[in-house]
Design a protein around this motif. Sequence first.
Motif, PDB file in Angstrom:
ATOM      1  N   ASN A 338      64.961 -22.044  98.118  1.00 31.84           N
ATOM      2  CA  ASN A 338      64.808 -20.972  99.106  1.00 31.84           C
ATOM      3  C   ASN A 338      66.091 -21.661 100.282  1.00 31.84           C
ATOM      4  O   ASN A 338      66.477 -20.990 100.937  1.00 31.84           O
ATOM      5  CB  ASN A 338      63.708 -20.494  99.366  1.00 31.84           C
ATOM      6  N   TYR A 342      69.233 -20.327 101.901  1.00 30.00           N
ATOM      7  CA  TYR A 342      69.364 -19.560 103.074  1.00 30.00           C
ATOM      8  C   TYR A 342      70.412 -20.201 103.958  1.00 30.00           C
ATOM      9  O   TYR A 342      70.512 -19.630 105.262  1.00 30.00           O
ATOM     10  CB  TYR A 342      67.825 -19.679 103.942  1.00 30.00           C
ATOM     11  N   PRO A 511      67.877 -23.298 108.331  1.00 33.27           N
ATOM     12  CA  PRO A 511      66.878 -22.449 108.071  1.00 33.27           C
ATOM     13  C   PRO A 511      65.588 -23.309 108.192  1.00 33.27           C
ATOM     14  O   PRO A 511      65.575 -24.222 107.676  1.00 33.27           O
ATOM     15  CB  PRO A 511      67.091 -21.942 106.920  1.00 33.27           C
ATOM     16  N   LEU A 513      61.841 -21.976 106.805  1.00 38.63           N
ATOM     17  CA  LEU A 513      61.099 -20.954 106.022  1.00 38.63           C
ATOM     18  C   LEU A 513      59.704 -21.206 106.569  1.00 38.63           C
ATOM     19  O   LEU A 513      59.009 -22.216 106.384  1.00 38.63           O
ATOM     20  CB  LEU A 513      61.395 -20.985 104.681  1.00 38.63           C
ATOM     21  N   SER A 554      61.883 -12.220 104.969  1.00 38.94           N
ATOM     22  CA  SER A 554      63.173 -12.657 105.598  1.00 38.94           C
ATOM     23  C   SER A 554      63.380 -12.228 107.123  1.00 38.94           C
ATOM     24  O   SER A 554      64.746 -12.082 107.486  1.00 38.94           O
ATOM     25  CB  SER A 554      64.369 -11.993 104.755  1.00 38.94           C
TER      26      SER A 554
END
Length: 702
Positions: A338, A342, A511, A513, A554
Amino acid sequence: MDRFLNIDWNPSLEDIIDSTFVNEERLEKESVMHRIMTGNFTDPFKDIEEDYKDVKIDLIQNIHPDLIEKTNDTETNEMDENGQSIGMKRPYVPGIVKPVFKFPSRSKLNKEQQAMCLRVLLRFSEPDKPKLTQTEREELQKYMDLQQIISREQDEFLKFAKSKWSERSLHIMHENYINLRWNSKLQYIHKLPKYYAEVTDIPFVTKKSIELKFISECLQMGEIPKIILPPLTKPYMLRVNLIQLQKRFPPKKNTSNNPPPCYKLPVSEDVNCQELAETNNVDLVISSSGLNCLVNNMGPNYSNSWLLPLVIKRHNDKNVIYIDKPAPPIGSTIPEKNNWVYKYILKYSFINTKHPTFRSNEKYNDNVFGDINSEEILKLEEKYEHASTQMKYESCSTIPEKDDYIEDISKHGNVKSDTNSSGNVLNSNECLHTTSNSYDISINNRGTKNENSQLTEDNVSYKLFTIGPQLSEQNDLMKDVIKEYRILVRTKTDGYEILQNNVQRLLQLSPKLEHQVDLGAEAVTLEEALKQWISLTFRPHTFLARVRILAQTSEVLQIEYRTAISISNEIKRLYDIKVEDSLIILHNTIQTVANLAPGQYIMRHTVRNGAFATVFKGVENPGKNIFDIRSIYDKKFHTLLNHPWIPLDKTIATPMQKCFERMPALFYPSNNNVVPRNKKYMKKKESNAGTVRRSLRNKKKK
């Protein structure tokens, strides 16, 4: 009850055998819908507030303290001086969610104490060193007095968070796109020699002190796009679908009919790299992704597995090492996959291709050097031999950072007001404003420009560095003299943003997360932090925008700015690692590989290798002790289900924690009136509970 007893449970046979499902008389008598349509319906919940106006909510809160927690409503009531309620809307706060798990206990600190400690934490996280007032000094002293209690409770909180990690569900974002890009990267591996023989090993750790120096920017090509970050005054969701990603960032398809520009090829095939390496007497040529892979190998476990292709060429009667992009991983965890996708989602969301860009009116072929025997190349060699950066502002590398200072006051509790006693977090605005109101970035657009193209992220920079001993290590009497080498690094910049007064600064987007936003902000992993530090170290005058994203929805939660120094302090605080030691790996690689014969090689590291990487040389035929590079891959990019828990950061407050005035990594605050838990108190509490229960029963009877 009377109405219930009067219901006719034995309908006439006509209702069953006739063509009428419910006759008119029964419909009129028992149908609520009929009453609504005819205007005879009475709402049974009308005036329900009157029935409970005498209920003592304060007593209920003492029994059920969870009821006092603020919810995720957008409206809140505020009391005026007369105690009257004033309806008002609360400003939007990102990431306010209901707790997923019930805490095992309450905090040892009450609400006022947590709010006070949060103020101290945020005050010493500000860009400038705070000038403490008398009240702030008193709060700092109280914070230091509570330090042991806070530390013990934070350890307990993290233990609780770790126990709940296995109960969280993780899913992969845009898995099809990830697989497409992985397969495109795998195509490059199939172009390499298939068989390799082991040659030597490269140690990751040796007893020497290494430093890196930026010399000049040899060449800048392409356009640097403008970045617009969201103000987060309202929800901002990163909603990008597969079609949008494929159109904006299509996987590479190298064909003879449409060859990519040279700066998108591996550095060993980039003609600009070769010419600049010869001109500047370079020892190593490497891309930014190669640096991320090579330098990101710190102990104690050395758990990263990777493979780096490299080529040794002969220039100016010496070997020059070209380290290409790393081979794609065999498998990754869900958070790692992910995080990979991203990076593209952030660029798609924050970089509009229609935004203005830094550009030059000049147009050149992709190979800026053209014919190496032409007069143009001789002029360019002379021009770039003594090239220096054209940015008109000073480096911000001397900005004091917050982490060391917070750690210092936590250990010693010393409160000093002189300007030499602090280390604060990065001051991006102050650093730029103290030098100039604006700066110029000179972009020499050497690439072929397509007027119809919408891709403005195609920019590349070739920078020159030296890596060698620190001043303390430069001793001719030493048995092993540490040599200095010259490195040419090919990098790309995500974009630039415009600050107040039209000040502009270069940015790299990263990013982060968040999977545990109900508990707090996750700490950057060691791998993430090392890559970010390397990224900024080899991109002078560039800042990092770390975008924290709620993984489930998101939603952008907050954006943090970092410099190389602040990330170095962060790594020291979280992992007790001196990040500069990672440069030893780079120096050892040059020192070892430069003695090998020209040809194609690979460097490989597995967990079994520990603190060493193995160098293999390409051979034509298989045999004993011959490594087949293609044997480690199959047709699938595997997902590793055993993803380790990501700890929470004890010093970073989320917007929700700031809104509710809670300290990071602490349980919900205890009641304001802290009463010792003796027998009299417990008996009094039980008697109050009984009173409330009886009152509720009486209300129900009414």
